[in-house]
Design a protein around this motif. Structure first.
Motif: not given
Length: 726
Positions: A293-295, A299-300, A318-319, A324-327
């Motif tokens: 996930a972008p946020e 950190k990654a 992480y996320h 389908n866009g879900s995190k």
């Protein structure tokens, strides 16, 4: 007569790169070429004109060449021979020597070839032996190390001198017999390999690959040369690849392999499911960071740098973004992938969906808030302590009840807030519970206020356990029962007064009922007998209740006193049995009284023991269905008098047995019968007051057996007492 060797042939042999010498029909050497002189380290005159047998006899005979020479000279039989260890005549040097012999027009022609000397060969061998990349060693037939090269010493982690002369047991503990068997197999077959063995060295266990070859002297096998290669790292990599391959196929966690740039090279089915991908083509070749996930990407990236520096990271959260866009929250561990030489080739990331865990953590936090609110706002006093008794937490209710502040209590031992008797009770319960005994969760105790006054409390206790279920402390919830205790004292005093006033006239009623019953039996007035038996039974019941209430009030008040005297238990049992004989007949039960003829005396209160046995017998008759049997017996066992009351009633469940002697407790199977649950509580108290004990055995559907154990009176002491009475 010696004939000169033809010059044409001599000119032909003169430049030959092999040795040539010629013997005439009389055995005289008539020609030798330069190559022969050079290789034999002799001048032409050392050959020319000499007889081959007399000049070189010793050398020819020792090397086994003389018979070949003679047959060729005399019979014309050609020969070809190779001697790997030919001893040169001139200086004794060892040579690799080959010779061919032929007859030609009366001459014997000998062609020789001298290979490089064994010294040169040995030097080359030693150079190859020492500089080989693989470990090389030679074993004799007893599996002893004859020689080892430097590389093998390095593999073994030991100096050569500590290896040479030792057997293979040095590196294969307990495997010497197998080593000898393997060595003999190699000597028989000539070679073996490649094969693998795990060996033990000062550097740790290693896996070596071996190729082995038999060594011979002539046709006799004398030992084995082994070439060893360290494949420990290779095996580790192979095992890791096998494990990784299996993990990829079967793991329910997402596994992603990437190159050093982070490009996805392989994924497992769980990864496809996590990201909602249709097939591997949706993910292969993409940057692994695009899946984050972008946020969380920054950190990654920092995590990847840490992996390059440390080799791995574990349990990072992480996320990730699904198709389908879900995190999805994940817990990820990442490690470097290395080749056999230890060079980094990529990364492996293992991710676990922690959605359910996050929900559980949120629910746990909410539960902890609710628990804390309940803990703090409860009207009852709550205290938690470690197993050694150190107070770890208290609530507001305890502060109010005892007058101590939380800061004053935490860290103290619980003995500070309990009476000595209650502290001892708590420690005993803890010991028994840790031993696996099931105890009543409800206890009565006394706590001490800050001003020193005592508070009677009723509480429930439980263990505090860790994640594995191991007890690490306990928690108690206590309620001030001062008002309840005051009311109980009033009730007890009232019951004592009431029962005392009832008991005397009740005794008169029982006496008259017994007299009238005897008269009715004499007249055989059966209807009267039945009515009077019922009257007596009811009177006995009331008498038992009154006696129980009196005893209970004395026990609760701490005023139970006994008038003990030497007595025969059988006489008490006879009286009790006689009292309840009519009751047994009325209930259509068989009452058996089997008493041992001669029993030692006990010191006891006859009225108290009568109430003990009457309670047990009354219960047995009450709970045994019609047609059943109740047996009363006595015996002497191990220095005690034992009285048993056994019935064929419904029995008592095993889980109820530990609570059977608690006041007001009634077993489930007895709920349909009248009673208040004081009888067995009183029985146990009275037996204990005699220095005895009571035990119970019961099985559902098979009846119940109570056993009362009373100590035997000291013979001399009571004999004098009895004599005085007489």
């Amino acid at each position: 007569m010696n004939l000169p060797f033809p010059q044409a042939l001599a000119a032909l042999f003169e430049p030959a790169p092999f040795g040539v010498f010629v013997i005439d029909a009389e055995g005289i050497i008539v020609y030798v070429n330069p190559c022969q002189c050079e290789s034999s380290r002799l001048a032409p005159e050392d050959f020319m004109g000499k007889h081959y047998r007399t000049t070189f006899y010793t050398t020819l005979e020792s090397q086994g060449l003389l018979p070949l020479y003679d047959r060729l000279q005399q019979e014309g039989t050609p020969f070809a021979v190779t001697l790997p260890r030919y001893q040169r005549h001139s200086d004794g040097a060892l040579l690799a020597f080959s010779m061919r012999g032929y007859k030609h027009e009366g001459y014997t022609l000998l062609f020789t070839s001298i290979e490089k000397t064994l010294e040169v060969q040995q030097a080359r061998y030693e150079q190859l032996f020492e500089n080989a990349n693989d470990g090389i060693f030679i074993l004799d037939r007893q599996a002893r190390f004859v020689t080892v090269n430097q590389r093998f010493a390095e593999l073994a982690g030991m100096p050569r001198e500590e290896i040479i002369g030792k057997t293979t047991e040095l590196f294969l503990p307990g495997g010497f017999a197998q080593s000898l068997e393997r060595l003999e197999r190699i000597l028989h077959k000539g070679k073996l390999g490649p094969y693998e063995l795990e060996v033990t060295t000062p550097l740790g266990n290693k896996v070596l690959s071996f190729n082995a070859f038999a060594l011979y002297e002539g046709n006799t096998p004398v030992g084995v040369m082994n070439i060893a290669r360290d494949i420990t790292d290779l095996k580790r990599v192979e095992e890791e690849m096998i494990r990784l391959s299996s993990t990829l196929r079967t793991s329910t966690d997402s596994i992603v392999l990437t190159d050093l740039e982070g490009k996805v090279t392989e994924v497992n089915d769980a990864t496809l499911k996590m990201y909602g991908a249709d097939d591997k083509g949706d993910l292969l070749g993409k940057s692994a960071f695009d899946l984050i996930a972008p946020e969380d990407r920054e950190k990654a990236f920092a995590g990847m740098e840490e992996v390059l520096d440390k080799g791995d990271i574990k349990g990072r959260e992480y996320h990730v973004s699904s198709k389908n866009g879900s995190k999805i929250p994940v817990e990820m561990s990442v490690a470097l992938i290395k080749d056999a030489e230890g060079r980094a080739t990529g990364f492996v990331a293992i991710s676990r969906d922690i959605t359910d865990r996050k929900r559980a953590e949120a629910a746990l936090r909410e539960s902890e808030v609710r628990y804390r609110n309940l803990f703090e706002n409860a009207n009852d006093a709550i205290v938690s302590a470690s197993l050694d008794g150190t107070i770890t937490a208290v609530n507001r209710g305890l502060e109010v009840m005892l007058g101590w502040s939380r800061g004053e209590l935490i860290g103290l031992h619980y003995r500070k807030i309990t009476t000595p008797a209650s502290a001892a009770l708590g420690e005993e319960r803890t010991r028994r519970a840790l031993a696996g005994e099931r105890l009543s969760p409800i206890i009565e105790a006394e706590m001490v206020r800050k001003d020193g006054s005592v508070v009677p409390v009723e509480g429930r206790t439980r263990f505090i356990r860790d994640k594995e279920g191991k007890p690490i402390g306990f928690q108690g919830i206590y309620r001030d029962v001062s008002a309840k205790k005051a009311l109980e004292r009033q009730q007890t005093e009232f019951l004592a007064m009431l029962t005392h006033d009832i008991k005397n006239p009740l005794g008169v009623i029982l006496g008259y009922a017994e007299m009238l019953l005897d008269q009715a039996r004499e007249r055989e007035a059966h209807k009267e007998v039945d009515l009077l038996a019922r009257l007596k039974s009811s009177a006995l019941t009331v008498h038992s209740l009154v006696a129980n209430y009196l005893d209970f009030s004395k026990i609760e008040a701490g005023h139970l006193t006994l008038t003990k005297e030497p007595l025969a238990v059988n006489s008490v049992l006879g009286q009790v049995g006689q009292q309840y004989e009519a009751e047994a007949q009325r209930r259509r039960l068989t009452l058996e009284v089997r008493l041992q003829d001669v029993l030692p005396w006990v010191k006891g209160d006859p009225l108290a023991l009568e109430r003990v046995f009457a309670n047990l017998l009354s219960n047995a008759l009450k709970f045994t269905p019609a047609g059943g049997r109740v047996r009363v017996s006595s015996a002497q066992q191990n220095g005690e008098v034992v009285v048993t009351v056994a019935d064929t009633g419904p029995g008592i469940a095993a889980e109820e047995l530990p609570f059977l002697f608690e006041k007001y407790h009634r077993a489930a199977a007895t709920q349909q019968h009248e009673g208040v649950g004081l009888g067995l509580f009183i029985v146990k108290a009275l037996v204990a007051a005699h220095g005895g004990r009571i035990e119970v055995e019961s099985t559902l559907g098979s009846g119940t057996r109570f056993a009362v154990f009373l100590p035997i009176a000291l013979a001399d002491k009571y004999r004098s007492s009895i004599s005085a009475r007489l």
